[in-house]
Design a protein around this motif. Structure first.
Motif, PDB file in Angstrom:
ATOM      1  N   LEU A 246       5.132  -6.296  -0.991  1.00 43.72           N
ATOM      2  CA  LEU A 246       5.969  -5.558  -0.045  1.00 43.72           C
ATOM      3  C   LEU A 246       5.367  -4.175   0.232  1.00 43.72           C
ATOM      4  N   LEU A 247       4.185  -4.185   0.810  1.00 42.06           N
ATOM      5  CA  LEU A 247       3.554  -2.960   1.265  1.00 42.06           C
ATOM      6  C   LEU A 247       4.011  -2.646   2.680  1.00 42.06           C
ATOM      7  N   ASN A 282       4.452   1.029  -5.889  1.00 39.95           N
ATOM      8  CA  ASN A 282       3.017   1.296  -5.967  1.00 39.95           C
ATOM      9  C   ASN A 282       2.379   1.388  -4.588  1.00 39.95           C
ATOM     10  N   GLU A 283       2.952   0.655  -3.627  1.00 41.39           N
ATOM     11  CA  GLU A 283       2.382   0.635  -2.286  1.00 41.39           C
ATOM     12  C   GLU A 283       2.690   1.894  -1.478  1.00 41.39           C
ATOM     13  N   ASN A 292      -0.337   9.956  -6.104  1.00 37.50           N
ATOM     14  CA  ASN A 292       0.549  11.118  -6.120  1.00 37.50           C
ATOM     15  C   ASN A 292       1.788  10.868  -5.264  1.00 37.50           C
ATOM     16  N   LEU A 293       1.700   9.848  -4.404  1.00 39.73           N
ATOM     17  CA  LEU A 293       2.818   9.515  -3.516  1.00 39.73           C
ATOM     18  C   LEU A 293       3.804   8.532  -4.156  1.00 39.73           C
ATOM     19  N   TYR A 294       3.523   8.107  -5.381  1.00 43.16           N
ATOM     20  CA  TYR A 294       4.464   7.222  -6.083  1.00 43.16           C
ATOM     21  C   TYR A 294       5.836   7.908  -6.130  1.00 43.16           C
ATOM     22  N   ARG A 365      -7.180   0.966  -8.891  1.00 39.99           N
ATOM     23  CA  ARG A 365      -5.965   0.373  -9.455  1.00 39.99           C
ATOM     24  C   ARG A 365      -6.031   0.341 -10.985  1.00 39.99           C
ATOM     25  N   PHE A 366      -7.160  -0.057 -11.541  1.00 45.51           N
ATOM     26  CA  PHE A 366      -7.230  -0.160 -13.003  1.00 45.51           C
ATOM     27  C   PHE A 366      -7.254   1.224 -13.652  1.00 45.51           C
TER      28      PHE A 366
END
Length: 390
Positions: A246-247, A282-283, A292-294, A365-366
């Motif tokens: 769900l991005l 996360n998206e 930083n936008l999480y 991501r990792f």
């Protein structure tokens, strides 16, 4: 698969007819037996002007009402040049008036390595019947044709808008109530271990990519998977039918009507509620992976209130213990989302022709997983300890 030459503007066709045996092997799922099927494959690597006659051929084969139309009444444009599939908007015009529009979705090559197409087609009719997404109108060997949704694709920044976030949360709650026949076993860890087994046996022709690939420690990844699985298994997380991708690009919004649409269910499966929500959060970072936008705790609680009490449009009173429980559940599964898409990136780096730095995406991501692991585990551990003490 034998190729058949189709004379269309003097060009050698990129459409390949399947053999009779292959047609039998790729029979349409039972739930979709009324949906038209064409046994052709379209070369996704072609430029649009060369692909045009083959797309028209396909549409005429699927939709009999279009078969007598001249090619000149068709217009085709790219809707999305995403990092998995290619989306084309096909419109038919008559005397300058648009009379019909559909979306042709072309799968990226080898996407069956990361997507279970059988699972997708089993679920699509039920998702559509529940009122979600575009209607499936037809399908072919490497794609499908769907109804056109008159709406704009959201951006990652749109998802932070409180009003839009409310709509996403409420619609996700409804989506999680859709019942799909068959096994309801959560697929998260099955998929992750499948990805891991595929990712650790690759070999790249490009020396630079091979060197980058060899810097990846799959033993470290396997240990990380075991740790996260052991932690998330301690939660009694509800298992629901989940979107799993769900991005912002899979969310569309009609501004005039205020209607939100979920689209693209190819990764859909039964899964853990917290994973689906965490994956959405996360998206917020977008493909640039600006984590930083999480969303902060306040933003997440706003989402949770609308998700947990989606029937009340105004004053929403959700017990704080329920908000806290979903917060911890979501932010523990947040780690699993990073591992899933990191491994996905490794596989795509090998098989996808799309110009995108998939190996770079893996490391983003990792590395974020490693950065957030201690904080998320600490949060989960404290919550589980306090819950067991009550």
């Amino acid at each position: 698969m034998g190729a058949t030459e189709l004379k269309n503007g003097g060009a050698l066709s990129a459409i390949e007819e399947s053999s009779e045996q292959e047609k039998d092997e790729r029979k349409q799922p039972e739930a979709d037996h009324l949906i038209p099927f064409s046994p052709v494959t379209i070369d996704i690597s072609l430029p649009l002007h060369q692909m045009r006659p083959h797309i028209i051929y396909l549409c005429k084969a699927l939709f009999k009402k279009w078969s007598p139309l001249d090619e000149s009444v068709f217009s085709i444009e790219t809707v999305s040049g995403g990092i998995t599939n290619l989306l084309l908007k096909v419109s038919v015009r008559e005397d300058t008036v648009k009379i019909d529009t559909v979306i042709v979705r072309l799968y990226g090559p080898n996407t069956d390595l990361v997507i279970d197409r059988k699972r997708e087609f089993q679920a699509l009719p039920h998702i559509s019947a529940a009122g979600f997404g575009a209607k499936l109108l037809g399908w072919f060997q490497n794609g499908m044709v769907q109804s056109f949704i008159d709406a704009r694709t959201l951006s990652p920044s749109d998802m932070k808008n409180p009003k839009i976030a409310e709509k996403i949360a409420r619609q996700l709650r409804g989506f999680h109530q859709v019942a799909i026949p068959g096994s309801r076993e959560p697929q998260l860890w099955n998929d992750i271990f499948k990805f891991l087994n595929e990712a650790e046996t690759l070999k790249f022709d490009n020396n630079e990519k091979q060197a980058t690939y060899e810097s990846i420690s799959f033993n470290e990844i396997r240990a990380a998977i075991d740790e996260v699985k052991n932690m998330t298994d301690r939660f009694i997380a509800p298992v629901v039918f989940s979107h799993n991708d769900l991005l912002s690009g899979n969310l569309m919004f009609n501004d005039k009507q205020g209607i939100l649409y979920f689209i693209d269910f190819e990764y859909g499966s039964y899964n853990y509620r917290g994973y689906d929500i965490a994956n959405h959060f996360n998206e917020f970072a977008g493909l640039e992976c600006d984590f930083n936008l999480y969303p902060d705790k306040y933003t997440q609680y706003h989402f949770f209130r609308n998700y947990l009490d989606s029937d009340k449009p105004y004053e929403i009173e959700v017990p704080i213990k329920d908000l806290e429980a979903l917060f911890v559940e979501t932010n523990t599964f947040r780690l699993a989302s990073h591992i899933y898409w990191a491994l996905w990136g490794v596989i795509q780096a090998k098989v996808s022709p799309i110009d995108f730095d998939y190996l770079g995406y893996f490391f983003k991501r990792f590395n974020e997983f490693k950065k957030q692991k201690e904080t998320c585990f600490s949060l989960a551990g404290k919550y589980l300890y306090s819950s067991s003490s009550i």
